[in-house]
Design a protein around this motif. Structure first.
Motif, PDB file in Angstrom:
ATOM      1  N   ILE A   1       3.123   5.935  -3.473  1.00 27.03           N
ATOM      2  CA  ILE A   1       3.536   6.751  -3.922  1.00 27.03           C
ATOM      3  C   ILE A   1       3.681   6.533  -5.153  1.00 27.03           C
ATOM      4  N   LYS A   2       3.983   5.877  -5.870  1.00 22.42           N
ATOM      5  CA  LYS A   2       4.243   5.080  -7.185  1.00 22.42           C
ATOM      6  C   LYS A   2       3.092   6.051  -8.272  1.00 22.42           C
ATOM      7  N   GLY A   3       2.200   5.277  -7.414  1.00 28.16           N
ATOM      8  CA  GLY A   3       1.080   5.793  -8.037  1.00 28.16           C
ATOM      9  C   GLY A   3       0.330   7.589  -8.465  1.00 28.16           C
ATOM     10  N   GLN A   4       0.877   8.021  -6.788  1.00 27.67           N
ATOM     11  CA  GLN A   4       0.296   9.294  -6.391  1.00 27.67           C
ATOM     12  C   GLN A   4       0.660  10.305  -6.931  1.00 27.67           C
ATOM     13  N   GLY A   5       2.537   9.963  -6.548  1.00 26.06           N
ATOM     14  CA  GLY A   5       3.527  11.077  -6.384  1.00 26.06           C
ATOM     15  C   GLY A   5       4.573  10.758  -7.904  1.00 26.06           C
TER      16      GLY A   5
ATOM     17  N   ASN B   1       5.763  19.769  -0.108  1.00 30.12           N
ATOM     18  CA  ASN B   1       6.431  18.495  -1.618  1.00 30.12           C
ATOM     19  C   ASN B   1       5.845  17.431  -0.776  1.00 30.12           C
ATOM     20  N   GLN B   2       5.361  17.383   0.639  1.00 29.09           N
ATOM     21  CA  GLN B   2       5.332  16.120   0.998  1.00 29.09           C
ATOM     22  C   GLN B   2       3.099  15.290   0.775  1.00 29.09           C
ATOM     23  N   MET B   3       3.258  16.629  -0.115  1.00 25.73           N
ATOM     24  CA  MET B   3       1.915  16.467  -0.753  1.00 25.73           C
ATOM     25  C   MET B   3       1.937  15.369  -2.248  1.00 25.73           C
ATOM     26  N   LEU B   4       1.166  14.327  -1.762  1.00 24.72           N
ATOM     27  CA  LEU B   4       1.475  13.237  -3.139  1.00 24.72           C
ATOM     28  C   LEU B   4       0.898  14.544  -4.573  1.00 24.72           C
ATOM     29  N   MET B   5       1.185  14.543  -5.404  1.00 24.09           N
ATOM     30  CA  MET B   5       0.766  15.517  -6.135  1.00 24.09           C
ATOM     31  C   MET B   5       1.161  15.289  -7.514  1.00 24.09           C
ATOM     32  N   ARG B   6       1.162  13.940  -8.051  1.00 21.51           N
ATOM     33  CA  ARG B   6       1.447  13.573  -9.571  1.00 21.51           C
ATOM     34  C   ARG B   6      -0.902  13.721  -9.597  1.00 21.51           C
ATOM     35  N   VAL B   7      -1.366  13.815  -9.374  1.00 23.12           N
ATOM     36  CA  VAL B   7      -2.996  14.304  -9.928  1.00 23.12           C
ATOM     37  C   VAL B   7      -3.668  16.016  -9.357  1.00 23.12           C
ATOM     38  N   SER B   8      -2.830  16.227  -8.405  1.00 19.53           N
ATOM     39  CA  SER B   8      -3.238  17.293  -8.663  1.00 19.53           C
ATOM     40  C   SER B   8      -2.297  19.131  -7.380  1.00 19.53           C
ATOM     41  N   GLN B   9      -1.987  19.378  -7.381  1.00 22.53           N
ATOM     42  CA  GLN B   9      -0.746  20.782  -6.947  1.00 22.53           C
ATOM     43  C   GLN B   9      -1.093  21.463  -5.533  1.00 22.53           C
ATOM     44  N   VAL B  10      -0.420  22.139  -4.981  1.00 13.62           N
ATOM     45  CA  VAL B  10      -0.580  23.222  -3.851  1.00 13.62           C
ATOM     46  C   VAL B  10       0.387  23.947  -4.668  1.00 13.62           C
TER      47      VAL B  10
ATOM     48  N   MET C   1       0.783  -1.155   0.244  1.00 17.66           N
ATOM     49  CA  MET C   1       0.086  -0.094  -0.065  1.00 17.66           C
ATOM     50  C   MET C   1       1.229   0.762  -0.001  1.00 17.66           C
ATOM     51  N   PHE C   2       1.754   1.628   1.204  1.00 20.86           N
ATOM     52  CA  PHE C   2       2.352   2.617   0.716  1.00 20.86           C
ATOM     53  C   PHE C   2       3.529   3.288  -0.022  1.00 20.86           C
ATOM     54  N   ILE C   3       3.796   1.501  -1.088  1.00 23.29           N
ATOM     55  CA  ILE C   3       5.159   2.115  -1.733  1.00 23.29           C
ATOM     56  C   ILE C   3       3.956   2.332  -3.346  1.00 23.29           C
TER      57      ILE C   3
ATOM     58  N   VAL D   1       0.939   7.005   4.313  1.00 17.86           N
ATOM     59  CA  VAL D   1       0.107   8.148   3.925  1.00 17.86           C
ATOM     60  C   VAL D   1      -0.315   8.590   3.898  1.00 17.86           C
ATOM     61  N   VAL D   2      -1.019  10.183   4.343  1.00 20.93           N
ATOM     62  CA  VAL D   2      -1.688  10.127   5.272  1.00 20.93           C
ATOM     63  C   VAL D   2      -3.231  10.961   4.551  1.00 20.93           C
ATOM     64  N   TYR D   3      -4.611  10.459   4.226  1.00 24.03           N
ATOM     65  CA  TYR D   3      -5.052  11.302   3.881  1.00 24.03           C
ATOM     66  C   TYR D   3      -6.182  12.186   4.543  1.00 24.03           C
ATOM     67  N   ALA D   4      -6.361  13.440   3.755  1.00 19.97           N
ATOM     68  CA  ALA D   4      -6.883  14.123   4.390  1.00 19.97           C
ATOM     69  C   ALA D   4      -7.318  15.264   4.176  1.00 19.97           C
ATOM     70  N   ARG D   5      -8.379  16.051   4.449  1.00 24.00           N
ATOM     71  CA  ARG D   5      -8.655  17.391   3.700  1.00 24.00           C
ATOM     72  C   ARG D   5      -7.800  18.668   3.430  1.00 24.00           C
ATOM     73  N   LEU D   6      -7.691  18.466   2.026  1.00 23.03           N
ATOM     74  CA  LEU D   6      -6.636  19.794   1.445  1.00 23.03           C
ATOM     75  C   LEU D   6      -7.160  20.900   1.839  1.00 23.03           C
ATOM     76  N   ILE D   7      -6.538  21.797   2.542  1.00 25.34           N
ATOM     77  CA  ILE D   7      -7.877  23.304   2.902  1.00 25.34           C
ATOM     78  C   ILE D   7      -6.749  24.105   2.111  1.00 25.34           C
TER      79      ILE D   7
END
Lengths: 534, 534
Positions: free
Chosen positions: B110-114, B252-261, B105-107, B187-193
């Motif tokens: 990161i592979k899929g969403q990083g 830079n520790q948000m997984l940013m493949r699909v969305s970025q800040v 799951m962890f790896i 990998v923590v899932y949280a609401r991005l604000i």
């Protein structure tokens, strides 16, 4: 943080009197008060804590059980509890222990199958727990088929002793609770051999361990059979194995109320009717049905409370999510189980009446209702315990992931409950007995012999074969008579179909074996009808 | 004592080539050989012993798991095992461990969403296990409804950091495997604000524990959630709880493949199609279906062997009793499960093909088959795992009292398997998704849109509504086409009935909610059809 009491809100909605329902459930106000007092006694006593039970190693769990059993015994004496109170206290301690077998099987076996002399010799020691006993019947290779037990008790007229022996691996005693570590004595079931004759299975009191240092006596191999399903749960019990290598016991340790062996080695049957055994069976199975309603109620209670607190999906405009209990998918699985808990409670109460009735008739040497009472209790034992076992697991599923945690209470409840489906008659074997009884009843319908008790409905054969369900709208199902007739017609038609198919076989036993899956279904339908009708 | 090999006798009767069947089951000769080699490797290594597992205290069990995980890692390196071999070895070690989440799951998260940069930074450390990760999504109050997660990740433009916080009790992370004791990262899932805006749930790499002394970092509360169902079983896993008190992590520790800040706090969506997520889901669920067949096969294998050895009743003239496998009541319960194990094996193989097909289409930006593939895998995950969970328990029952002993293997198999019904999509929630898809498909039947893949049968609406089963004798059921049509007609008619009833509601959501128990049944019928047709 949040401390909304969702339960208070739900309870407020109840359309019945909560206090009165508690009393209905308990059977009487007095029962309720005893139950409540014993529950508080156990809950407030730190020795009886259960919260760490599943974390312990097997050894520590077992020590914890010994401590609790001793403490319960001490409290019962200190508080001069009545037998009823003591029973209730032990049931709230809620941890299977060797004492269950000592009080529930060893002593009753001596009482029921022993002579006056044997009572005088053994019971006082057992009551004071100077000796601790278990019930050694089941063998590694022989469970349901008691007549197949292989352990032998051979009379030796030279020494006036029986020689108890385990001739094969499969003859090893296997499962008896309390045997593995604790018991000093056992009622051992073995084939009685006198001369060269095999007189079938009888009970014998056998000392297993030294009263000085608790070591196994010569010729005796004894031990624990290992871990069972779950953590905590039934692992507090020392289910054991036992092998005999020509162990000698005095002749007077055969339980001789019903059959005796004389000094000369002659086998004699007394005139005590063997049917008395069935009276005890009705009693034991009645308690099992009552216990089923309690176990089911516990599970349903947990799942219902969880369903009221748990919320998932359905939030609108950022408001709270929907309570899980409001989902139809949850209701359609949970509410029938809730209803079953009450149904089993009431059928359990009815079985108490049946037991009283059977006992009175037996005392008047009236054995006429015994087969029906026997089939009825066998079927109800099977049906209620099977439903309860599956229902506890269903309740666990209804709590989603949280039901998988030991602290939900459900995993231990399941693991500790499921042996009920096997002991005191395997549920499938019992249903086949019911099926045999139903086939016999059907075969006698033409003979003018009127079906009695729970089979009385079969007397309306013609009507039940022809009647059509009158339900047109959903509300029609609210009429109890409609439901009852539907269950009657279904059960009867299934029995008739089986009987018809059976008659095609030239050898009835072949037919019974070939059709057994259908016969099981017919037996279940009959048992469901009994529950509905009570 | 007796050492008759009843199994040899039964095997002799097989009407198929045993060796060939092994290869069919494994998928190929090569698979079989790897599997066999790894099984022997594990079985012959004393570190991997399992026989004492259920006896251990929780602490000792956990230490045992760490030892096994480290030893497996060492052996994989020493023997230079391929990824496939390593996977097989771990599956024979057969003890849930933090490594399952790290590798599974962890790896992959990161592979899929990083991003590429994130891969370069984190993956090498993870591959060498210099850091150990878990997947922290589920919260105490939020499982199925991922969009309801409450943990927040608020961007602070002043420091270019996210502030991870648990605002409520129900927002506590709860369940993640590997979290309780072992993981250094999650990998923590949280609401991005950002600003005052909530952008929904996203993944963040968060360090939890010090790499020096393994103590939790400031602001982090972490621990084990306690015992789970059974002894041994899943208790080797440190499922954990996790709370954040304003924990800061670099942007830079948000997984940013699909969305970025961006540095300025602007939320940007990339052009990576979000449907890619479904491809992974198809993959994961395919492995779950394959695993279901393995778990079911293990249970059925134990119950079948037991049924061949166990004898009860039916002794004639003192001969041996009847083998339990010869009873129709045993056969009618056991054999359908045996057949299901094979059916699930083959449907699992077909899902591999489906995954390849979906992947190829996704690469060509063809998303047309995704909804059907998604519904199909969701339904099959739900159906096969529910059946398997219940079937393991049924197999346990088929072993009578002996199935209740841990050494039968069935109690642990059950306890370790059942979470599969909850994770990767709760089985009821998944079936409701299938039902929604079915209702949509039905509603489009008139529009000329042709139903595809596993719903293609719905294209023959008229025939399926009118056809009548041609079975007249028992043998007629042996024709696969008869069975297939029966399943198709049943599934279709159930869907049509639901659609008809749904149309009576002015608000479709009310109707869906009210009719959900029927919709579940229709979804199950559809899934059963898929299994039958593959």
């Amino acid at each position: 943080m949040e401390a909304l009491d969702y339960h208070a809100e739900e309870r407020r909605k109840a359309e019945f009197d909560l206090e009165e329902m508690k009393i209905v459930w308990a059977g009487s106000r007095q029962n309720y008060e005893i139950s409540d007092r014993m529950a508080r006694l156990v809950a407030s006593d730190p020795v009886f804590r259960k919260d760490n039970r599943t974390m312990l190693s097997r050894k520590d769990l077992f020590k914890d059980t010994l401590r609790k059993a001793a403490h319960a015994w001490k409290r019962i004496i200190e508080l001069r509890l009545s037998e009823e109170e003591a029973h209730m206290l032990r049931s709230y301690v809620d941890q299977p222990a060797f004492t269950d077998l000592h009080w529930g099987m060893f002593i009753p076996a001596i009482k029921g199958q022993g002579t006056e002399e044997q009572h005088e010799k053994w019971l006082p020691m057992a009551y004071k727990m100077q000796i601790i006993g278990c019930y050694a019947q089941t063998e590694l290779g022989h469970g349901s088929n008691v007549q197949g037990l292989e352990t032998t008790a051979t009379f030796d007229p030279q020494t006036d002793e029986f020689v108890i022996h385990s001739p094969t691996l499969t003859s090893s005693k296997w499962w008896p609770g309390g045997l593995g570590k604790v018991s000093t004595h056992a009622v051992v079931y073995a084939r009685l051999i006198t001369g060269a004759q095999d007189h079938g299975v009888h009970g014998f009191i056998v000392q297993l361990r030294s009263l000085d240092d608790h070591s196994p006596l010569p010729g005796i191999t004894v031990g624990d059979i290992g871990m069972k399903f779950g953590s905590g749960a039934y692992n507090s019990m020392d289910n054991g194995l036992l092998r005999f290598d020509h162990v000698r016991i005095p002749r007077n340790q055969m339980l001789m109320r019903v059959s005796q062996v004389t000094r000369e080695g002659k086998f004699v049957q007394s005139d005590v009717p063997r049917q008395l055994v069935y009276g005890t069976m009705v009693y034991v199975r009645q308690t099992i049905v009552s216990d089923a309603s309690c176990a089911l109620a516990r599970a349903v209670c947990i799942a219902t409370r969880y369903s009221a607190v748990r919320r998932q999906f359905g939030s609108q405009n950022g408001g709270p999510e929907t309570q899980v209990i409001d989902y139809k998918t949850q209701q359609s699985r949970l509410f029938p189980l809730l209803a079953s808990a009450y149904a089993f409670r009431f059928v359990g109460e009815w079985l108490k009446w049946l037991y009283t009735d059977v006992t009175q008739r037996l005392q008047a040497s009236d054995f006429s209702t015994l087969p029906e009472a026997h089939a009825c209790t066998a079927g109800l034992k099977s049906m209620t315990t099977s439903v309860t076992a599956d229902a506890i697991e269903e309740c666990r599923k209804l709590c989603g992931g949280h039901g998988y945690l030991s602290n939900s209470g459900l995993p231990e409840l399941f693991a500790v409950y499921i042996p009920t489906c096997t002991y005191e008659g395997d549920n499938v074997v019992l249903l086949l007995q019911v099926a045999r009884f139903l086939m016999k009843t059907v075969s006698q319908l033409g003979s003018g012999k009127k079906p009695v008790g729970t089979t009385a409905y079969m007397g309306r054969a013609e009507h039940l074969m022809q009647c059509r369900c009158e339900v047109e709208r959903a509300e029609d199902w609210l009429k109890p008579s409609v439901i009852l007739e539907a269950f009657e017609a279904r059960a009867f038609r299934m029995s008739i179909a089986c009987a018809k198919n059976l008659s095609k076989f030239s050898n009835p036993e072949d037919g019974f074996s070939e059709l057994s899956p259908d016969l099981l279904e017919a037996a279940i339908a009959h048992c469901q009808l009994i529950v509905v009708s009570k």
